[in-house]
Design a protein around this motif. Structure first.
Motif, PDB file in Angstrom:
ATOM      1  N   ARG A 484       1.133   6.018   7.326  1.00  0.00           N
ATOM      2  CA  ARG A 484       1.356   4.615   6.955  1.00  0.00           C
ATOM      3  C   ARG A 484       0.897   4.309   5.529  1.00  0.00           C
ATOM      4  O   ARG A 484       1.438   3.420   4.872  1.00  0.00           O
ATOM      5  CB  ARG A 484       0.667   3.696   7.957  1.00  0.00           C
ATOM      6  N   LEU A 485      -0.103   5.044   5.044  1.00  0.00           N
ATOM      7  CA  LEU A 485      -0.562   4.804   3.674  1.00  0.00           C
ATOM      8  C   LEU A 485       0.521   5.183   2.665  1.00  0.00           C
ATOM      9  O   LEU A 485       0.697   4.515   1.645  1.00  0.00           O
ATOM     10  CB  LEU A 485      -1.836   5.605   3.386  1.00  0.00           C
ATOM     11  N   LEU A 488       2.997   2.361   2.634  1.00  0.00           N
ATOM     12  CA  LEU A 488       2.461   1.220   1.881  1.00  0.00           C
ATOM     13  C   LEU A 488       2.523   1.473   0.378  1.00  0.00           C
ATOM     14  O   LEU A 488       2.849   0.570  -0.404  1.00  0.00           O
ATOM     15  CB  LEU A 488       1.015   0.933   2.314  1.00  0.00           C
ATOM     16  N   ASP A 489       2.204   2.685  -0.011  1.00  0.00           N
ATOM     17  CA  ASP A 489       2.280   3.034  -1.437  1.00  0.00           C
ATOM     18  C   ASP A 489       3.713   2.909  -1.949  1.00  0.00           C
ATOM     19  O   ASP A 489       3.946   2.441  -3.072  1.00  0.00           O
ATOM     20  CB  ASP A 489       1.767   4.462  -1.659  1.00  0.00           C
ATOM     21  N   GLU A 491       6.021   0.979  -0.758  1.00  0.00           N
ATOM     22  CA  GLU A 491       6.367  -0.447  -0.817  1.00  0.00           C
ATOM     23  C   GLU A 491       5.811  -1.087  -2.093  1.00  0.00           C
ATOM     24  O   GLU A 491       6.458  -1.944  -2.706  1.00  0.00           O
ATOM     25  CB  GLU A 491       5.853  -1.164   0.433  1.00  0.00           C
ATOM     26  N   GLN A 492       4.608  -0.671  -2.497  1.00  0.00           N
ATOM     27  CA  GLN A 492       4.051  -1.167  -3.759  1.00  0.00           C
ATOM     28  C   GLN A 492       4.886  -0.662  -4.940  1.00  0.00           C
ATOM     29  O   GLN A 492       5.171  -1.399  -5.891  1.00  0.00           O
ATOM     30  CB  GLN A 492       2.604  -0.693  -3.913  1.00  0.00           C
TER      31      GLN A 492
END
Length: 510
Positions: A484-485, A488-489, A491-492
């Motif tokens: 998931r990290l 998230l990265d 998405e950033q």
């Protein structure tokens, strides 16, 4: 243009020097090069360089006019058979892109600006591959140019020491002999300035135990020719002969008064300043004798262009390997990032019509390998530290723009960016540079967790709307659930791209 490049056996090299522009054309016959054409034009580019390192309009016009004439001779040449390099004056000119843009209007071939160290390396290669030397010889090569002096030392085919100093016959003529008058105090001042430029090298050079020395360039050719005029049959430059020559020259009061059969009026304008540079360096290094060689930069370029198509790429790879070891980069992580970049690039390449020189693909992989080179300084701001190291390192095999592109990719490989900040390149287009940077950013980000088991094949890259800068990145669903990290990265990263049109990143989990 020739219909079949394999049937074209001529090669051209153009050297945009500070004093003269040279064009040499050679033909390959039975794997040997035969020079079939030479042309030299005294452009005096460096005389148009002011104290703020701006080239004058007049000097730019002289250079462009010369290139227009060269273009007439080269009109039937394949681009791959032409190598054009700029040296000191174009290296330091702050408005060099003005020159390059004007040149592009009349000269449809890429102009590469090379570093002083790269110039020294090529001069060495040109000299040792045309002169008779033993493998065991410690070879010293010097070239006094119009704006800089290059020095190289080595025992094999590759020099172990390469240096460039900002002193040349044109620039020293302006600085020390502005009225073209000759006097001992003026000459000694110029000699002393030359000695100062190399004083930190003296101990190292002397420790090399040089066994054979060569000198190239117009200045050294003139010294050699005048010695022949004076009855020195072999033309070898020794300390005593050089002392005598300096004494003879100092008897004249003005540049135009110098009267030797071999010295042209053009050369008179820069000979005394070039002699002062050479004399200062010759004495500082304690050279016992030096032979003039006709081969230097242009011959080095021809040799590398024709000897082996992979040779230059191999030199670049060796440079990367040296930096990799020197800065003790995490090999496993760097290779993982490089493999991810290769995986993504391969998919991108299949879907785009953008053509890339093979060196660009290599620069992408090298940037992936070296993106953490600045970690030895600090993790905070690592992208800036890494870019600084790459921009300021001696990188044999790379021209200035290739090195600058490598450092630029690394500089912007993480965090927010504005694509307006990405510098202009004369050799590469933005449609070539942007996708390389986008792929590098994704490759680094995907490997943020530094997992040695990550399989790049869980990522699929597709180009959207036939736009090479619009990506759709598809993630394997099972991978996304357990990482998931990474999601998230990504998405950033998607937000960063939204701020930079025409970039676009669409993330899909499938």
């Amino acid at each position: 243009m020739q219909s079949n490049i394999n049937d074209f056996h001529e090669y051209a090299v153009v050297d945009l020097g500070s004093n003269s522009f040279h064009m040499v054309i050679a033909k390959k016959v039975n794997n040997a090069l035969q020079v079939i054409y030479k042309h030299k034009q005294n452009v005096h580019l460096a005389t148009g360089l002011n104290h703020d390192f701006q080239l004058s309009e007049t000097s730019i016009c002289r250079g462009v006019a010369c290139l227009a004439m060269f273009a007439e001779r080269l009109k039937d040449f394949p681009v791959s058979h032409i190598k054009v390099v700029g040296t000191y004056t174009l290296r330091v000119a702050k408005n060099r892109y003005q020159f390059l843009l004007e040149a592009a209007k009349v000269f449809p071939y890429p102009i590469e600006i090379i570093s002083g160290q790269e110039e020294a390396r090529l001069i060495y290669i040109g000299a040792i591959n045309t002169e008779s030397v033993a493998k065991s010889d410690v070879k010293f090569v010097i070239d006094v140019g119009g704006g800089s002096t290059e020095i190289a030392i080595g025992t094999g085919s590759t020099p172990t020491l390469v240096e460039s100093r900002p002193m040349g016959c044109v620039t020293y003529a302006k600085q020390f002999f502005p009225k073209q008058t000759i006097s001992r105090p003026l000459f000694e001042r110029a000699c002393f300035a030359a000695e100062q430029q190399v004083e930190k090298m003296i101990k190292l050079v002397k420790s090399k135990n040089i066994t054979v020395a060569f000198g190239a360039s117009g200045t050294i050719k003139s010294i050699y020719s005048i010695l022949l005029d004076l009855g020195v049959s072999d033309g070898i430059i020794t300390p005593n002969r050089l002392d005598d020559l300096v004494s003879y020259i100092l008897e004249f009061k003005h540049f135009s008064d110098i009267d030797y059969p071999s010295l042209s009026d053009e050369r008179k304008a820069v000979f005394v300043s070039g002699l002062a540079i050479f004399y200062g360096v010759f004495k500082a290094f304690g050279i016992k004798e030096l032979h003039y060689t006709q081969s230097a930069l242009r011959e080095g370029l021809l040799y590398e262009m024709t000897e082996d198509n992979k040779s230059l790429q191999d030199i670049c790879q060796k440079t990367i390997d040296t930096l990799f070891k020197q800065y003790r980069i995490d090999e496993q992580h760097a290779n993982q990032v490089a493999q991810t970049a290769k995986h993504l690039f391969k998919q991108w390449k299949k879907q785009t019509t953008v053509t890339l020189d093979p060196i660009l693909e290599s620069i992408l992989y090298w940037s992936a390998l070296l993106h953490e080179i600045g970690l030895s300084i600090n993790f905070s701001g690592i992208h800036k530290h890494s870019a600084y190291i790459l921009q300021n390192s001696n990188m044999p095999g790379f021209n200035e723009e290739q090195q600058f592109l490598l450092s630029t990719l690394v500089r912007y490989h993480r965090k927010g960016l504005k694509i307006e900040s990405i510098p202009y390149f004369s050799l590469f287009e933005t449609k070539q540079i942007y996708p390389l940077l986008q792929i590098l950013r994704l490759a680094v980000l995907i490997n943020n967790q530094r997992s040695s088991t990550l399989d790049p094949h869980v990522f699929t890259l597709a180009i959207m709307d036939n736009d090479p800068c619009k990506f759709q990145l598809t993630l394997d669903q099972q991978f996304a659930q357990h990482n998931r990290l990474v999601v998230l990265d990504l998405e950033q990263e998607q937000l960063y791209w939204q701020q930079n049109k025409p970039w676009q990143l669409h993330i899909k989990i499938d």
